[in-house]
Design an enzyme around this catalytic site. Sequence first.
Site, PDB file in Angstrom:
ATOM      1  N   ALA A 240     -10.076   5.570 138.577  1.00  0.00           N
ATOM      2  CA  ALA A 240      -9.966   5.539 137.182  1.00  0.00           C
ATOM      3  C   ALA A 240      -8.476   5.759 136.745  1.00  0.00           C
ATOM      4  CB  ALA A 240     -10.827   6.732 136.583  1.00  0.00           C
ATOM      5  N   LYS A 241      -8.052   5.209 135.779  1.00  0.00           N
ATOM      6  CA  LYS A 241      -6.705   5.438 135.300  1.00  0.00           C
ATOM      7  C   LYS A 241      -6.801   6.386 134.273  1.00  0.00           C
ATOM      8  CE  LYS A 241      -2.502   3.275 133.762  1.00  0.00           C
ATOM      9  NZ  LYS A 241      -1.444   3.944 134.600  1.00  0.00           N
ATOM     10  N   ALA A 242      -6.977   7.622 134.530  1.00  0.00           N
ATOM     11  CA  ALA A 242      -7.593   8.654 133.603  1.00  0.00           C
ATOM     12  C   ALA A 242      -6.451   9.680 132.917  1.00  0.00           C
ATOM     13  CB  ALA A 242      -8.597   9.293 134.073  1.00  0.00           C
TER      14      ALA A 242
ATOM     15  N   TYR B  44      -2.838  12.432 134.890  1.00  0.00           N
ATOM     16  CA  TYR B  44      -1.504  12.197 134.785  1.00  0.00           C
ATOM     17  C   TYR B  44      -0.642  13.844 134.803  1.00  0.00           C
ATOM     18  CZ  TYR B  44      -1.509   7.505 135.461  1.00  0.00           C
ATOM     19  OH  TYR B  44      -1.803   6.301 136.130  1.00  0.00           O
TER      20      TYR B  44
END
Length: 306
Positions: free
Chosen positions: A159-161, A165
């Site tokens: 998942a690019k959650a 970051y």
Amino acid sequence: MSMADREGLIWHNSQIVQWRNAQTHVLTHTLHYGMGVFEGVRAYKTERGPAIFRLREHTDRLFNSAHILGMKVPYDRDTIDEAQRIAVRENRLDSAYIRPMFYFGPEGMGLRADNLDVHCIVAAWEWGSYLGEENMKNGIRVRVSSFTRHHVNVTMCRAKANGNYMNSMMALQEAMRDGYDEALMLDAQGYVMEGTGENVFLVRGGVLYTPDLTSALDGITRKTIMTLARELGIDVVEKRITRDEVYIADEAFFTGTAAEVTPIREVDGRAIGSGTRGPITERLQQLYFDVVHGRSEAHLEWLTLV
Ligand code: PMP
């Protein structure tokens, strides 16, 4: 210039709103707990007008990210594809960085998140070379981070959650504070994983190596480079990679939508290969730019005109 104070239009929950009016309340859930998902997409100038690179793959990853986090998205993929084309078109951009995001709104607080709406924005703006134009030729200086990349069973990395970051930002902060351009992150077992916003590749003996996907993002640029390399007859191997394998690589580079193909010239004070962009890196970088700008006959299917 503040990102909030610009001319332009943003797609926000199906409406096209003035840039400065694309706002949300301070009690927006995602702002507090970081649970949201986003994409970074680029459109490039081509002879036939601006074209979005691998649009549907990015949209698919966005929906997969939401699925992993259990966010129920009230839009379909065609709508989000179209919103990205609209964001480029309405802002009259020749080339663009496009940022779609699903986030939880201010409908409630606390961690249950079962009474929240999923909202969506799609913004687009001009964004040049992420790691610096000059560095695309000469390469960047990298340090191995003292921060570990996410464990596969902590927040997971397919998942690019948004919240993921924080880990990237701490690693980048540390690298920059120490005078480097970017950080290389190791996984919980100590194997090489990825950059803070990029996948990593090594070249050794003419073969291309990249870490297998455990706690790295399934990068679309990574996939693109693997395909282009194989079409050139270069062997591509996905495997566990150790830190010292990086030190003795002939060449190394990062890939990402923002970073494109960025050569790495030094890691932890050690020159990589000749200490500048290597020949295979240069070839793949050139090919990548030809493909994204529609200058190559091959892979026009990766371009969506806006
Ligand atoms: N890893 C991380 C952590 C990233 O943020 C990105 C950028 N999205 C990448 C890898 C590269 O992915 P892509 O090529 O799809 O942009």
